[in-house]
Scaffold this active site. Structure first.
Site, PDB file in Angstrom:
ATOM      1  N   LYS A  18       0.850  -1.205   0.000  1.00  0.00           N
ATOM      2  CA  LYS A  18       0.000   0.000   0.000  1.00  0.00           C
ATOM      3  C   LYS A  18       0.877   1.243   0.000  1.00  0.00           C
ATOM      4  O   LYS A  18       2.034   1.208   0.489  1.00  0.00           O
ATOM      5  CB  LYS A  18      -0.955   0.006   1.186  1.00  0.00           C
ATOM      6  CG  LYS A  18      -0.309  -0.097   2.571  1.00  0.00           C
ATOM      7  CD  LYS A  18       0.175   1.200   3.175  1.00  0.00           C
ATOM      8  CE  LYS A  18       0.760   1.038   4.563  1.00  0.00           C
ATOM      9  NZ  LYS A  18       1.505   2.207   5.038  1.00  0.00           N
ATOM     10  N   PRO A 101      10.034  -4.274   0.525  1.00  0.00           N
ATOM     11  CA  PRO A 101      11.037  -4.139   1.594  1.00  0.00           C
ATOM     12  C   PRO A 101      10.375  -3.910   2.950  1.00  0.00           C
ATOM     13  O   PRO A 101       9.264  -3.381   3.018  1.00  0.00           O
ATOM     14  CB  PRO A 101      11.857  -2.926   1.167  1.00  0.00           C
ATOM     15  CG  PRO A 101      11.017  -2.181   0.202  1.00  0.00           C
ATOM     16  CD  PRO A 101      10.067  -3.153  -0.422  1.00  0.00           C
ATOM     17  N   ALA A 104       9.555  -0.029   5.725  1.00  0.00           N
ATOM     18  CA  ALA A 104       9.477   0.899   4.598  1.00  0.00           C
ATOM     19  C   ALA A 104       8.209   1.745   4.629  1.00  0.00           C
ATOM     20  O   ALA A 104       8.126   2.772   3.965  1.00  0.00           O
ATOM     21  CB  ALA A 104       9.534   0.115   3.281  1.00  0.00           C
ATOM     22  N   GLY A 105       7.175   1.295   5.361  1.00  0.00           N
ATOM     23  CA  GLY A 105       5.883   2.000   5.323  1.00  0.00           C
ATOM     24  C   GLY A 105       5.029   1.544   4.163  1.00  0.00           C
ATOM     25  O   GLY A 105       4.033   2.189   3.814  1.00  0.00           O
ATOM     26  N   LEU A 106       5.415   0.418   3.545  1.00  0.00           N
ATOM     27  CA  LEU A 106       4.664  -0.117   2.401  1.00  0.00           C
ATOM     28  C   LEU A 106       3.680  -1.213   2.820  1.00  0.00           C
ATOM     29  O   LEU A 106       2.961  -1.764   1.979  1.00  0.00           O
ATOM     30  CB  LEU A 106       5.637  -0.676   1.354  1.00  0.00           C
ATOM     31  CG  LEU A 106       6.485   0.384   0.636  1.00  0.00           C
ATOM     32  CD1 LEU A 106       7.636  -0.277  -0.123  1.00  0.00           C
ATOM     33  CD2 LEU A 106       5.628   1.203  -0.325  1.00  0.00           C
ATOM     34  N   GLY A 108       4.170  -4.300   3.977  1.00  0.00           N
ATOM     35  CA  GLY A 108       4.471  -5.646   3.473  1.00  0.00           C
ATOM     36  C   GLY A 108       3.920  -6.760   4.356  1.00  0.00           C
ATOM     37  O   GLY A 108       3.242  -7.677   3.878  1.00  0.00           O
ATOM     38  N   SER A 110       1.551  -6.586   6.529  1.00  0.00           N
ATOM     39  CA  SER A 110       0.083  -6.513   6.520  1.00  0.00           C
ATOM     40  C   SER A 110      -0.476  -7.092   5.226  1.00  0.00           C
ATOM     41  O   SER A 110      -1.492  -7.803   5.238  1.00  0.00           O
ATOM     42  CB  SER A 110      -0.378  -5.056   6.643  1.00  0.00           C
ATOM     43  OG  SER A 110       0.160  -4.472   7.796  1.00  0.00           O
ATOM     44  N   ASP A 143      -2.941  -1.976   9.515  1.00  0.00           N
ATOM     45  CA  ASP A 143      -3.048  -1.822   8.064  1.00  0.00           C
ATOM     46  C   ASP A 143      -3.675  -3.030   7.374  1.00  0.00           C
ATOM     47  O   ASP A 143      -3.939  -2.995   6.173  1.00  0.00           O
ATOM     48  CB  ASP A 143      -1.660  -1.586   7.440  1.00  0.00           C
ATOM     49  CG  ASP A 143      -1.122  -0.207   7.784  1.00  0.00           C
ATOM     50  OD1 ASP A 143      -1.936   0.698   8.050  1.00  0.00           O
ATOM     51  OD2 ASP A 143       0.110  -0.044   7.790  1.00  0.00           O
TER      52      ASP A 143
END
Ligand code: C5P
Length: 302
Positions: A18, A101, A104-106, A108, A110, A143
């Site tokens: 996300k 990664p 990272a705040g992406l 992953g 979740s 998330d």
């Protein structure tokens, strides 16, 4: 990878990262968490989660990159089995091919958990139990409900109150260049150092701009209220933001609690061109908004 040495996998599920196109922190709640208001977008950057049921009991998780012993997949699998498969005496074998990664705040971890929950739904059949599935998602992580939902959405609370938004015309041809240096950001440490009130992004303005045709108008509203505190912990974030703008990005914004920064570009070609300037970083990848990716690839990321 249809099978490994132990035989065929039953399922392979895509787990999309996300992006927080904007992130606002409203206030600190009595329970210590921070109330957020964030516009989240499902991207085309995906982990792959492989699953098979096994005769032996227990949940076994392996991944192409190190995972903590208590990870989001183990937790999601156990909660799902307890809630929906009480009569099942066997176990699960899960393998994750990591492309997203970490730190990272992406989202992953979740994304992997949400993909597994969808996979288990198809293995064990919990159709019609959507509300309970979201309940499990929330218990796995803030998330995870959005990752279960996907698409584009306004997420409030700690991320669990989801209002779906229609696919954004403004982003139809756009692409993102995601970059991350060597520094990660610990979410608890970041929230501990955060000083309130923050300067609030214009969330309503972003939502209105996304519904229009102008990518520049949407770009102007992409802002993350955690960025300043994150830059103090990981100065690379500010450097990477500046580099993305120098490389021609219309906007450069940290996602989630960092340390990944995305640059917004008018086309995948422009993003790919800019990527050549980031070969010194451990991670630099181009991705599309999920709706555009699905249109362009004939829905293969679903
Ligand atoms: O969601 P996650 O478990 O990664 O959060 C780690 C910590 O970050 C929480 O224990 C809390 O201290 C802080 N946090 C917060 N507000 C949020 C999300 C996380 O204060 N919305």
């Amino acid at each position: 990878m249809r099978e490994n040495a132990e035989g065929p996998w039953e399922l392979c599920i895509q787990a999309p990262a996300k992006l927080n196109l904007s992130l606002d922190v409203r206030f600190k709640r009595p329970d210590g968490y921070h109330e957020l208001s964030t516009v989240m977008l499902e991207s085309s950057l995906c982990d792959r989660v492989y699953v098979r049921r096994t005769e032996e009991a227990g949940v076994r998780v392996e991944a192409s990159a190190p995972l903590p012993a208590e990870n989001s997949l183990t937790r999601a699998a156990r909660l799902y089995l307890d809630a929906f498969a009480a009569g099942f005496r066997g176990g699960l074998h899960i393998h994750v091919e990591k492309r997203i990664p970490s730190e990272a705040g992406l989202g992953g971890a979740s994304a992997d958990a949400a993909a597994l929950l969808r996979g288990m739904e198809s293995l064990f059949g919990a159709a019609g139990e959507e509300k309970a599935l979201y309940g499990i998602a929330r218990r796995v992580g803030a998330d995870v409900p959005f990752c279960l939902h996907g698409g584009l959405a306004l997420c409030e609370g700690i991320g669990e109150r989801i209002t779906a938004l229609p696919p954004a015309p403004a982003l139809r041809d756009a692409a993102f260049l995601l970059v991350k240096g060597r520094q990660g950001v610990s979410t608890p440490a970041l929230f501990q150092t955060l000083r309130l009130p923050v300067r609030h992004p214009d969330t309503a303005g972003l939502i209105a701009a996304l519904a229009g045709e102008s990518l520049a108008a949407a770009a102007a509203h992409m802002r993350n209220a955690l960025a300043e505190a994150a830059c103090a912990l990981a100065p690379e974030i500010a450097q990477n933001r500046a580099r993305l703008l120098d490389a021609g990005a219309l906007a450069a914004c940290m996602t989630g609690s960092g340390a990944c920064v995305f640059g917004l570009f008018a086309s995948p070609e422009a993003a790919e061109m800019a990527r050549t300037e980031f070969t010194d970083l451990p991670f630099a990848a181009v991705c599309l908004p999920c709706s555009a990716a699905k249109e362009r690839k004939g829905d293969e990321t679903a």
